[in-house]
Scaffold this active site. Sequence first.
Site, PDB file in Angstrom:
ATOM      1  N   ILE A 113       0.877  -1.105   0.046  1.00 48.04           N
ATOM      2  CA  ILE A 113       0.007  -0.018  -0.132  1.00 48.04           C
ATOM      3  C   ILE A 113       0.743   1.249  -0.030  1.00 48.04           C
ATOM      4  CG2 ILE A 113      -1.882   1.240   1.082  1.00 48.04           C
ATOM      5  CD1 ILE A 113      -2.349  -1.402   2.728  1.00 48.04           C
ATOM      6  N   CYS A 114       0.621   2.167  -1.029  1.00 50.41           N
ATOM      7  CA  CYS A 114       1.269   3.341  -0.969  1.00 50.41           C
ATOM      8  C   CYS A 114       0.580   4.426  -0.201  1.00 50.41           C
ATOM      9  CB  CYS A 114       1.458   4.057  -2.470  1.00 50.41           C
ATOM     10  SG  CYS A 114       2.038   5.478  -2.625  1.00 50.41           S
ATOM     11  N   LEU A 115       0.916   4.517   1.125  1.00 52.34           N
ATOM     12  CA  LEU A 115       0.239   5.437   2.326  1.00 52.34           C
ATOM     13  C   LEU A 115       1.138   6.002   2.917  1.00 52.34           C
ATOM     14  CD1 LEU A 115      -2.617   6.430   3.164  1.00 52.34           C
ATOM     15  CD2 LEU A 115      -2.558   4.218   4.718  1.00 52.34           C
TER      16      LEU A 115
END
Lengths: 192, 154
Positions: free
Chosen positions: B93-95
């Site tokens: 996840i790109c967070l």
Amino acid sequence: MASSATETTKESSTSGSGSGDNSETKDEEKKDDSMFECNICLDTARDAVVSMCGHLFCWPCLHQWLETRPNRQVCPVCKAAISKEKVVPLYGRGSTKQEDPREKVPPRPAGQRTEPDPATAGFPGFGFGENGFHMSFGIGAFPFGFFTSTLNFGEPRPGAAPRGTQQHLEEQFLSKVFLWLAVLFIFWLLMA
Amino acid sequence: MAGMSPSERRLQKELMSLVKEPPPGVSVDPDIAERNLLHWIIDIRGAAGTLYEGERFQLQFKFSNKYPFDSPEVTFVGQNIPVHPHVYSNGHICLSILTDDWSPALSVQSVCLSIMSMLSSCKEKQRPPDNAFYVKTCNKNPKKTKWWYHDDSV
């Protein structure tokens, strides 16, 4: 808010049955506890400190976080800028004795307090009493310069040096010299 | 709770509150997490009225013993990986809060809510544009990836 909450508890304890209000008071105690939980370890804060933005932490927890990111020190809760110097320790009653010594963590920053200003003495230098009568010598428009310097209008002067010191003796001597000079000057003015 | 490390103590507290009062759409199996406090599996449901309504996903949390000073390693696992511009097909996840913007005041619950809100604000189901390349080349641990956070809209 808090007072209304206690009122409702009181009401229910007078009207309700025994078992009911027990759990309610327990709930309230729990709420009170969580108000003082450290935002990092979620335990009741030990060696509590508060950031300028108002967030509560254990000092060891906050210190560890500041060490983790030395380049970017922000409040864990609201990301406001934060620094070791700008946290306020909370001293509860009897909180210092129970703590275990934590060698690794530097001591919690001390609270800062400033002494209230000492009451400023009435009119400095305008009495011939303890604080010394100063005589100074200057050249200016004759009557005005003379009055202002003698009566010490304007800026307050620094207090006289304490008695017995070298500076005190020197000041006394200079004061006398200037007094004599002034007397001679006035005498000369009158004669001329 | 005596004899626990500070990270386990905190995780135990988080687990208890999450089991007791889970936010809507989030559920955790207390047994899975209790066997190993440093490894959790959390079920989340796509929120009603969003592109993911009715879907179920599984999030895996891995904690180091530096938690909460160190962020958890969070990935989607299981059969259903959400199709989302910030979720790679391997579950990464790109967070930003999972790496750069992590704060010890965040929790498993707040991370779950952030991810659900990320899913909910999605307008079009699609994989990230570099998905194929990333999935082939990335490290198994998403925290080793140098993420570049550029899109705040989703």
